[in-house]
Design a protein around this motif. Structure first.
Motif, PDB file in Angstrom:
ATOM      1  N   GLY A   8     -14.615  37.535  -8.326  1.00  0.00           N
ATOM      2  CA  GLY A   8     -15.619  37.097  -7.413  1.00  0.00           C
ATOM      3  C   GLY A   8     -16.086  37.833  -6.231  1.00  0.00           C
ATOM      4  O   GLY A   8     -15.476  38.950  -6.259  1.00  0.00           O
ATOM      5  N   TYR A   9     -17.050  37.335  -5.393  1.00  0.00           N
ATOM      6  CA  TYR A   9     -17.421  38.178  -4.317  1.00  0.00           C
ATOM      7  C   TYR A   9     -16.350  38.148  -3.266  1.00  0.00           C
ATOM      8  O   TYR A   9     -16.115  37.219  -2.902  1.00  0.00           O
ATOM      9  CB  TYR A   9     -19.004  37.995  -3.880  1.00  0.00           C
ATOM     10  CG  TYR A   9     -19.369  38.609  -2.845  1.00  0.00           C
ATOM     11  CD1 TYR A   9     -19.851  39.849  -2.757  1.00  0.00           C
ATOM     12  CD2 TYR A   9     -19.373  38.003  -1.502  1.00  0.00           C
ATOM     13  CE1 TYR A   9     -20.097  40.582  -1.557  1.00  0.00           C
ATOM     14  CE2 TYR A   9     -19.717  38.559  -0.372  1.00  0.00           C
ATOM     15  CZ  TYR A   9     -20.375  39.974  -0.500  1.00  0.00           C
ATOM     16  OH  TYR A   9     -20.525  40.569   0.683  1.00  0.00           O
ATOM     17  N   CYS A  10     -16.002  39.311  -2.498  1.00  0.00           N
ATOM     18  CA  CYS A  10     -15.084  39.201  -1.419  1.00  0.00           C
ATOM     19  C   CYS A  10     -15.946  39.564  -0.163  1.00  0.00           C
ATOM     20  O   CYS A  10     -16.403  40.806  -0.122  1.00  0.00           O
ATOM     21  CB  CYS A  10     -14.022  40.018  -1.650  1.00  0.00           C
ATOM     22  SG  CYS A  10     -12.978  40.090  -0.240  1.00  0.00           S
ATOM     23  N   ARG A  11     -16.245  38.749   0.816  1.00  0.00           N
ATOM     24  CA  ARG A  11     -16.786  39.010   2.054  1.00  0.00           C
ATOM     25  C   ARG A  11     -16.136  39.819   2.808  1.00  0.00           C
ATOM     26  O   ARG A  11     -16.566  40.559   3.581  1.00  0.00           O
ATOM     27  CB  ARG A  11     -17.145  37.792   2.889  1.00  0.00           C
ATOM     28  CG  ARG A  11     -18.251  36.778   2.141  1.00  0.00           C
ATOM     29  CD  ARG A  11     -18.329  35.511   2.749  1.00  0.00           C
ATOM     30  NE  ARG A  11     -18.990  35.737   4.025  1.00  0.00           N
ATOM     31  CZ  ARG A  11     -19.168  34.755   5.002  1.00  0.00           C
ATOM     32  NH1 ARG A  11     -18.866  33.676   4.793  1.00  0.00           N
ATOM     33  NH2 ARG A  11     -19.744  35.266   6.135  1.00  0.00           N
ATOM     34  N   SER A  15     -17.791  43.554  -1.412  1.00  0.00           N
ATOM     35  CA  SER A  15     -18.125  43.565  -2.686  1.00  0.00           C
ATOM     36  C   SER A  15     -17.228  42.531  -3.686  1.00  0.00           C
ATOM     37  O   SER A  15     -16.499  41.807  -3.208  1.00  0.00           O
ATOM     38  CB  SER A  15     -17.335  45.069  -3.090  1.00  0.00           C
ATOM     39  OG  SER A  15     -15.853  45.288  -2.774  1.00  0.00           O
ATOM     40  N   SER A  16     -17.410  42.889  -5.025  1.00  0.00           N
ATOM     41  CA  SER A  16     -16.711  42.298  -6.091  1.00  0.00           C
ATOM     42  C   SER A  16     -15.584  42.373  -6.215  1.00  0.00           C
ATOM     43  O   SER A  16     -14.966  43.713  -5.773  1.00  0.00           O
ATOM     44  CB  SER A  16     -17.559  42.077  -7.362  1.00  0.00           C
ATOM     45  OG  SER A  16     -17.524  43.625  -7.659  1.00  0.00           O
ATOM     46  N   ARG A  17     -14.474  41.701  -6.472  1.00  0.00           N
ATOM     47  CA  ARG A  17     -12.947  41.905  -6.414  1.00  0.00           C
ATOM     48  C   ARG A  17     -12.544  41.216  -7.669  1.00  0.00           C
ATOM     49  O   ARG A  17     -12.869  39.946  -8.019  1.00  0.00           O
ATOM     50  CB  ARG A  17     -12.609  41.295  -4.956  1.00  0.00           C
ATOM     51  CG  ARG A  17     -11.166  41.292  -4.915  1.00  0.00           C
ATOM     52  CD  ARG A  17     -10.945  42.549  -4.218  1.00  0.00           C
ATOM     53  NE  ARG A  17      -9.329  42.701  -4.412  1.00  0.00           N
ATOM     54  CZ  ARG A  17      -8.384  42.461  -3.825  1.00  0.00           C
ATOM     55  NH1 ARG A  17      -8.589  41.628  -2.580  1.00  0.00           N
ATOM     56  NH2 ARG A  17      -7.033  42.630  -3.935  1.00  0.00           N
ATOM     57  N   MET A  18     -11.382  41.661  -8.422  1.00  0.00           N
ATOM     58  CA  MET A  18     -10.608  41.177  -9.298  1.00  0.00           C
ATOM     59  C   MET A  18      -9.377  40.816  -8.396  1.00  0.00           C
ATOM     60  O   MET A  18      -8.718  41.858  -8.226  1.00  0.00           O
ATOM     61  CB  MET A  18     -10.345  41.805 -10.555  1.00  0.00           C
ATOM     62  CG  MET A  18      -9.548  41.189 -11.491  1.00  0.00           C
ATOM     63  SD  MET A  18      -8.925  41.841 -13.205  1.00  0.00           S
ATOM     64  CE  MET A  18     -10.704  42.601 -13.458  1.00  0.00           C
ATOM     65  N   ASN A  43     -15.381  29.570   2.684  1.00  0.00           N
ATOM     66  CA  ASN A  43     -16.640  30.023   1.821  1.00  0.00           C
ATOM     67  C   ASN A  43     -16.053  30.981   0.554  1.00  0.00           C
ATOM     68  O   ASN A  43     -17.245  31.508   0.385  1.00  0.00           O
ATOM     69  CB  ASN A  43     -17.281  30.373   2.826  1.00  0.00           C
ATOM     70  CG  ASN A  43     -17.839  29.611   3.874  1.00  0.00           C
ATOM     71  OD1 ASN A  43     -17.943  28.266   3.669  1.00  0.00           O
ATOM     72  ND2 ASN A  43     -18.201  29.934   5.208  1.00  0.00           N
ATOM     73  N   CYS A  44     -15.007  31.001   0.365  1.00  0.00           N
ATOM     74  CA  CYS A  44     -14.886  31.972  -0.704  1.00  0.00           C
ATOM     75  C   CYS A  44     -14.544  31.493  -2.102  1.00  0.00           C
ATOM     76  O   CYS A  44     -13.614  30.705  -2.137  1.00  0.00           O
ATOM     77  CB  CYS A  44     -13.472  32.653  -0.402  1.00  0.00           C
ATOM     78  SG  CYS A  44     -12.837  33.983  -1.622  1.00  0.00           S
ATOM     79  N   ALA A  45     -15.405  31.768  -2.912  1.00  0.00           N
ATOM     80  CA  ALA A  45     -15.350  31.588  -4.330  1.00  0.00           C
ATOM     81  C   ALA A  45     -13.682  31.867  -5.102  1.00  0.00           C
ATOM     82  O   ALA A  45     -13.258  31.156  -5.751  1.00  0.00           O
ATOM     83  CB  ALA A  45     -16.270  32.112  -5.359  1.00  0.00           C
ATOM     84  N   VAL A  46     -13.246  32.895  -4.516  1.00  0.00           N
ATOM     85  CA  VAL A  46     -12.066  33.128  -5.173  1.00  0.00           C
ATOM     86  C   VAL A  46     -10.856  32.559  -4.742  1.00  0.00           C
ATOM     87  O   VAL A  46     -10.181  31.952  -5.326  1.00  0.00           O
ATOM     88  CB  VAL A  46     -11.649  34.832  -4.817  1.00  0.00           C
ATOM     89  CG1 VAL A  46     -10.116  35.198  -5.082  1.00  0.00           C
ATOM     90  CG2 VAL A  46     -12.578  35.757  -5.267  1.00  0.00           C
ATOM     91  N   ALA A  47     -10.977  32.024  -3.326  1.00  0.00           N
ATOM     92  CA  ALA A  47     -10.021  31.195  -2.755  1.00  0.00           C
ATOM     93  C   ALA A  47     -10.027  29.875  -3.295  1.00  0.00           C
ATOM     94  O   ALA A  47      -9.090  29.057  -3.694  1.00  0.00           O
ATOM     95  CB  ALA A  47     -10.050  31.204  -1.414  1.00  0.00           C
ATOM     96  N   LYS A  48     -11.296  29.503  -3.681  1.00  0.00           N
ATOM     97  CA  LYS A  48     -11.531  28.141  -4.489  1.00  0.00           C
ATOM     98  C   LYS A  48     -10.784  28.085  -5.692  1.00  0.00           C
ATOM     99  O   LYS A  48     -10.097  27.137  -6.409  1.00  0.00           O
ATOM    100  CB  LYS A  48     -12.831  27.569  -4.444  1.00  0.00           C
ATOM    101  CG  LYS A  48     -13.447  27.170  -3.170  1.00  0.00           C
ATOM    102  CD  LYS A  48     -14.925  27.094  -3.300  1.00  0.00           C
ATOM    103  CE  LYS A  48     -15.354  26.859  -1.720  1.00  0.00           C
ATOM    104  NZ  LYS A  48     -16.758  26.531  -1.740  1.00  0.00           N
TER     105      LYS A  48
END
Length: 56
Positions: A8-11, A15-18, A43-48
C-alpha cells in the motif's frame, strides 16, 4: 510462524511500500515498518491490513 506481505501507500515514506508481517499463533509479532509508532497510522491502509491480520 507465517510470513505475510501487505502492500500500500506509505505517507511517511511518500511512496508505495511492501511490508513483511510475521504472524505467530494468530498474533502479529513482527512488522517491517513503523506500525505501532507511526504518525499516520490512523489513516494508513497498510496499518488497517495489519490490524486485520492481527484479528484473525
Amino acid at each position: 510462524m507465517e510470513e505475510k506481505y501487505v502492500t500500500g501507500y506509505c505517507r511517511q515514506m511518500d511512496s508505495s511500500r511492501m511490508v513483511e508481517v510475521i504472524v505467530e499463533h494468530g498474533q502479529v509479532t513482527e512488522v517491517d515498518c513503523s506500525y505501532g509508532n507511526c504518525t499516520f497510522q490512523g489513516n494508513c491502509a497498510v496499518a488497517k491490513a495489519i490490524d486485520e491480520l492481527n484479528q484473525k
